[in-house]
Design a protein around this motif. Structure first.
Motif, PDB file in Angstrom:
ATOM      1  N   LEU A  35       0.836  -1.348  -0.099  1.00 16.12           N
ATOM      2  CA  LEU A  35       0.122   0.025   0.181  1.00 16.12           C
ATOM      3  C   LEU A  35       0.877   1.244   0.109  1.00 16.12           C
ATOM      4  O   LEU A  35       0.359   2.244   0.277  1.00 16.12           O
ATOM      5  CB  LEU A  35      -1.066   0.039   1.228  1.00 16.12           C
ATOM      6  CG  LEU A  35      -2.050  -1.078   1.391  1.00 16.12           C
ATOM      7  CD1 LEU A  35      -2.980  -0.772   2.337  1.00 16.12           C
ATOM      8  CD2 LEU A  35      -2.737  -1.524  -0.038  1.00 16.12           C
ATOM      9  N   THR A  36       2.207   1.257  -0.350  1.00 20.27           N
ATOM     10  CA  THR A  36       3.037   2.279  -0.299  1.00 20.27           C
ATOM     11  C   THR A  36       2.381   3.319  -1.401  1.00 20.27           C
ATOM     12  O   THR A  36       2.172   2.762  -2.488  1.00 20.27           O
ATOM     13  CB  THR A  36       4.633   2.050  -0.787  1.00 20.27           C
ATOM     14  OG1 THR A  36       4.851   0.992   0.440  1.00 20.27           O
ATOM     15  CG2 THR A  36       5.284   3.090  -0.690  1.00 20.27           C
ATOM     16  N   GLY A  37       2.412   4.448  -1.002  1.00 20.76           N
ATOM     17  CA  GLY A  37       1.913   5.630  -1.829  1.00 20.76           C
ATOM     18  C   GLY A  37       0.605   5.836  -1.784  1.00 20.76           C
ATOM     19  O   GLY A  37       0.034   6.737  -2.221  1.00 20.76           O
ATOM     20  N   ARG A  38      -0.238   5.043  -1.095  1.00 20.69           N
ATOM     21  CA  ARG A  38      -1.659   5.168  -0.810  1.00 20.69           C
ATOM     22  C   ARG A  38      -1.898   5.688   0.365  1.00 20.69           C
ATOM     23  O   ARG A  38      -1.515   5.985   1.393  1.00 20.69           O
ATOM     24  CB  ARG A  38      -2.464   3.975  -0.831  1.00 20.69           C
ATOM     25  CG  ARG A  38      -2.240   3.124  -2.350  1.00 20.69           C
ATOM     26  CD  ARG A  38      -3.023   2.026  -2.539  1.00 20.69           C
ATOM     27  NE  ARG A  38      -2.438   1.274  -3.767  1.00 20.69           N
ATOM     28  CZ  ARG A  38      -2.974   0.191  -4.321  1.00 20.69           C
ATOM     29  NH1 ARG A  38      -4.050  -0.417  -3.632  1.00 20.69           N
ATOM     30  NH2 ARG A  38      -2.478  -0.470  -5.045  1.00 20.69           N
ATOM     31  N   PHE A  39      -3.208   6.652   0.462  1.00 17.28           N
ATOM     32  CA  PHE A  39      -3.854   7.346   1.440  1.00 17.28           C
ATOM     33  C   PHE A  39      -5.126   6.906   1.761  1.00 17.28           C
ATOM     34  O   PHE A  39      -6.094   6.694   1.109  1.00 17.28           O
ATOM     35  CB  PHE A  39      -3.862   8.812   1.011  1.00 17.28           C
ATOM     36  CG  PHE A  39      -4.457   9.480   2.198  1.00 17.28           C
ATOM     37  CD1 PHE A  39      -4.070   9.615   3.374  1.00 17.28           C
ATOM     38  CD2 PHE A  39      -5.175  10.849   1.924  1.00 17.28           C
ATOM     39  CE1 PHE A  39      -4.667  10.488   4.545  1.00 17.28           C
ATOM     40  CE2 PHE A  39      -5.925  11.821   2.712  1.00 17.28           C
ATOM     41  CZ  PHE A  39      -5.360  11.576   4.102  1.00 17.28           C
ATOM     42  N   ALA A  40      -5.074   6.644   3.330  1.00 19.68           N
ATOM     43  CA  ALA A  40      -6.427   5.856   3.763  1.00 19.68           C
ATOM     44  C   ALA A  40      -7.016   6.934   4.834  1.00 19.68           C
ATOM     45  O   ALA A  40      -6.391   7.510   5.550  1.00 19.68           O
ATOM     46  CB  ALA A  40      -6.129   4.599   4.176  1.00 19.68           C
ATOM     47  N   LEU A  41      -8.404   6.833   4.980  1.00 22.42           N
ATOM     48  CA  LEU A  41      -9.195   7.362   6.075  1.00 22.42           C
ATOM     49  C   LEU A  41      -9.812   6.185   6.763  1.00 22.42           C
ATOM     50  O   LEU A  41     -10.378   5.235   6.110  1.00 22.42           O
ATOM     51  CB  LEU A  41     -10.204   8.435   5.640  1.00 22.42           C
ATOM     52  CG  LEU A  41     -11.332   8.844   6.555  1.00 22.42           C
ATOM     53  CD1 LEU A  41     -10.861   9.809   7.624  1.00 22.42           C
ATOM     54  CD2 LEU A  41     -12.517   9.443   5.785  1.00 22.42           C
ATOM     55  N   VAL A  42      -9.644   6.341   8.088  1.00 20.83           N
ATOM     56  CA  VAL A  42     -10.170   5.219   9.182  1.00 20.83           C
ATOM     57  C   VAL A  42     -11.062   5.769  10.209  1.00 20.83           C
ATOM     58  O   VAL A  42     -10.392   6.813  10.700  1.00 20.83           O
ATOM     59  CB  VAL A  42      -9.234   4.289   9.716  1.00 20.83           C
ATOM     60  CG1 VAL A  42      -9.915   3.206  10.613  1.00 20.83           C
ATOM     61  CG2 VAL A  42      -8.387   3.688   8.507  1.00 20.83           C
ATOM     62  N   THR A  43     -12.441   5.545  10.320  1.00 25.94           N
ATOM     63  CA  THR A  43     -13.128   5.796  11.259  1.00 25.94           C
ATOM     64  C   THR A  43     -13.011   5.088  12.415  1.00 25.94           C
ATOM     65  O   THR A  43     -12.797   3.808  12.168  1.00 25.94           O
ATOM     66  CB  THR A  43     -14.543   6.475  10.998  1.00 25.94           C
ATOM     67  OG1 THR A  43     -15.015   5.166  10.620  1.00 25.94           O
ATOM     68  CG2 THR A  43     -14.536   7.112   9.571  1.00 25.94           C
ATOM     69  N   GLY A  44     -13.316   5.520  13.788  1.00 27.59           N
ATOM     70  CA  GLY A  44     -13.193   4.652  14.994  1.00 27.59           C
ATOM     71  C   GLY A  44     -12.034   3.921  14.948  1.00 27.59           C
ATOM     72  O   GLY A  44     -11.713   3.001  15.650  1.00 27.59           O
ATOM     73  N   ALA A  45     -10.837   5.034  14.959  1.00 29.88           N
ATOM     74  CA  ALA A  45      -9.557   4.333  14.844  1.00 29.88           C
ATOM     75  C   ALA A  45      -8.824   4.498  16.370  1.00 29.88           C
ATOM     76  O   ALA A  45      -7.697   4.109  16.557  1.00 29.88           O
ATOM     77  CB  ALA A  45      -8.711   5.403  14.076  1.00 29.88           C
ATOM     78  N   GLY A  46      -9.647   5.096  17.247  1.00 34.60           N
ATOM     79  CA  GLY A  46      -8.909   5.013  18.593  1.00 34.60           C
ATOM     80  C   GLY A  46      -8.736   3.859  19.496  1.00 34.60           C
ATOM     81  O   GLY A  46      -8.019   3.829  20.413  1.00 34.60           O
ATOM     82  N   ARG A  47      -9.401   2.818  18.985  1.00 33.14           N
ATOM     83  CA  ARG A  47      -9.242   1.520  19.728  1.00 33.14           C
ATOM     84  C   ARG A  47      -9.679   0.529  19.051  1.00 33.14           C
ATOM     85  O   ARG A  47     -10.365   0.595  17.851  1.00 33.14           O
ATOM     86  CB  ARG A  47     -10.130   1.598  21.100  1.00 33.14           C
ATOM     87  CG  ARG A  47     -11.720   1.762  20.742  1.00 33.14           C
ATOM     88  CD  ARG A  47     -12.336   2.164  22.152  1.00 33.14           C
ATOM     89  NE  ARG A  47     -11.851   3.720  22.728  1.00 33.14           N
ATOM     90  CZ  ARG A  47     -12.169   4.828  21.884  1.00 33.14           C
ATOM     91  NH1 ARG A  47     -12.965   5.093  20.945  1.00 33.14           N
ATOM     92  NH2 ARG A  47     -11.772   5.895  22.604  1.00 33.14           N
ATOM     93  N   GLY A  48      -9.741  -0.649  19.623  1.00 30.94           N
ATOM     94  CA  GLY A  48      -9.957  -1.814  18.897  1.00 30.94           C
ATOM     95  C   GLY A  48      -9.923  -2.463  17.619  1.00 30.94           C
ATOM     96  O   GLY A  48      -8.947  -2.273  17.199  1.00 30.94           O
ATOM     97  N   ILE A  49     -10.905  -2.457  16.686  1.00 32.42           N
ATOM     98  CA  ILE A  49     -10.690  -2.948  15.419  1.00 32.42           C
ATOM     99  C   ILE A  49     -10.133  -1.846  14.690  1.00 32.42           C
ATOM    100  O   ILE A  49      -9.468  -1.829  13.870  1.00 32.42           O
ATOM    101  CB  ILE A  49     -12.076  -3.637  14.906  1.00 32.42           C
ATOM    102  CG1 ILE A  49     -12.461  -4.870  15.641  1.00 32.42           C
ATOM    103  CG2 ILE A  49     -11.966  -3.562  13.332  1.00 32.42           C
ATOM    104  CD1 ILE A  49     -13.980  -5.547  14.971  1.00 32.42           C
ATOM    105  N   THR A  64     -15.517 -10.532  18.919  1.00 28.35           N
ATOM    106  CA  THR A  64     -14.093 -10.231  18.922  1.00 28.35           C
ATOM    107  C   THR A  64     -13.775  -9.386  20.021  1.00 28.35           C
ATOM    108  O   THR A  64     -14.287  -8.510  20.694  1.00 28.35           O
ATOM    109  CB  THR A  64     -14.016  -9.004  17.556  1.00 28.35           C
ATOM    110  OG1 THR A  64     -14.439  -9.538  16.502  1.00 28.35           O
ATOM    111  CG2 THR A  64     -12.575  -8.792  17.492  1.00 28.35           C
ATOM    112  N   LEU A  65     -12.439  -9.602  20.731  1.00 28.80           N
ATOM    113  CA  LEU A  65     -11.925  -9.086  21.820  1.00 28.80           C
ATOM    114  C   LEU A  65     -11.713  -7.741  21.588  1.00 28.80           C
ATOM    115  O   LEU A  65     -10.555  -7.100  21.452  1.00 28.80           O
ATOM    116  CB  LEU A  65     -10.869 -10.065  22.320  1.00 28.80           C
ATOM    117  CG  LEU A  65     -11.058 -11.260  22.823  1.00 28.80           C
ATOM    118  CD1 LEU A  65      -9.679 -11.951  23.179  1.00 28.80           C
ATOM    119  CD2 LEU A  65     -12.012 -11.130  24.098  1.00 28.80           C
ATOM    120  N   THR A  66     -12.767  -6.684  22.052  1.00 23.38           N
ATOM    121  CA  THR A  66     -12.658  -5.309  21.886  1.00 23.38           C
ATOM    122  C   THR A  66     -13.424  -4.598  23.153  1.00 23.38           C
ATOM    123  O   THR A  66     -13.949  -5.427  23.867  1.00 23.38           O
ATOM    124  CB  THR A  66     -13.404  -4.720  20.769  1.00 23.38           C
ATOM    125  OG1 THR A  66     -14.890  -5.015  20.849  1.00 23.38           O
ATOM    126  CG2 THR A  66     -12.776  -5.217  19.425  1.00 23.38           C
TER     127      THR A  66
END
Length: 265
Positions: free
Chosen positions: A7-21, A188-190
């Motif tokens: 994935l080098t060179g790619r840009f991603a947005l992730v929501t709910g990124a503070g913990r768990g999954i 899932t262990l979250t």
């Protein structure tokens, strides 16, 4: 952690990124070379990831229920960090209650986050991806979207809506090179899973996990054939695959990551 460069060179947005999954997804994407905008309504937990990947992970606060805030953040991110290649919807809430006791507020808030948030983020991302002719959107849903669960009506219904929304979006943007898929975890262990166990009066985590693995006939719930509770990284690995070129011919797919718990019903 992954140590690839796919994935080098790619840009991603992730929501709910503070913990768990969500945090596991950020780590997997960054570990595979992507730059990641890690967002959460409470972003403090994501700061650790920014420390681990200082050149790759940027942290921002984001309430996915606020359509204006989502649009503004995506616009800013594209202007300052680059074109968005990947969007992963992980932000979610769980309000457990029998339907007869479920409050209007719990129902509305569950849908605002689990379904409305997916709509806001996916719409903002898809508009830009489709214009460029490329991109991948993944929504983390739940196996509860496909199998009834007692006490989880709002959660299950909101996740089912998110799955079908993502499939419909995938159909609309497929001809413009954008792929849209869902990943549906089971137990899932979250923190969410542990909070649900605590609310049910579980005496300890090991005993609670054992009951999930074994199933509960009284609750009409099957066990987990593979005999284990998932780790967040198991779900993140599925996301990593779907956003990669290895899944370039996969769209509108719902990938269950539940150890066989739903018997793929």
């Amino acid at each position: 952690m992954s140590a690839g460069t796919e994935l080098t060179g790619r840009f991603a947005l992730v929501t709910g990124a503070g913990r768990g999954i969500g945090a596991a997804v950020v780590a997997r994407l960054a570990g595979d070379g992507a730059r990641v905008l890690a967002t959460d309504v409470d972003p403090e937990g994501a700061e650790t990831l920014a420390g681990q990947y200082p050149a790759q992970v940027t942290v921002r606060e984001l309430d996915v229920t606020d359509a204006g805030a989502v649009e503004s953040l995506v616009e800013e991110a594209e202007r300052t960090l680059g074109p968005l290649d990947i969007a992963v919807n992980v932000a979610g809430v769980l309000r457990c209650s029998d339907v007869t006791d479920l409050s209007d507020e719990d129902w509305a808030h569950t849908f605002a986050v689990n379904t409305g948030g997916v709509f806001h983020v996916s719409r903002a991302a898809a508009r830009r991806m489709a214009a460029r002719g490329r991109g991948s959107i993944v929504t983390v849903a739940s196996n509860a979207a496909g199998v009834p669960r007692a006490g989880m009506s709002a959660y299950a219904a909101s996740k089912a809506a998110a799955v079908m929304f993502t499939k419909c979006l995938g159909l609309e943007v497929a001809a413009r090179g954008v792929r849209c898929n869902t990943v549906s975890p089971g137990s899932t262990l979250t923190g969410m899973q542990r909070a649900m166990w605590a609310a049910s009066g579980a005496e300890d985590e090991a005993a609670a996990a054992r009951r999930v693995i074994e199933g509960d006939l009284a609750a009409h719930r099957t066990g987990i054939p593979l005999g284990r509770i998932a780790e967040p990284e198991d779900v993140a690995d599925a996301v990593l695959f779907l956003v990669s070129d290895r899944a370039r011919h996969i769209t509108m797919h719902d990938l269950y990551v539940d150890g066989g718990a739903t018997l793929r019903a």
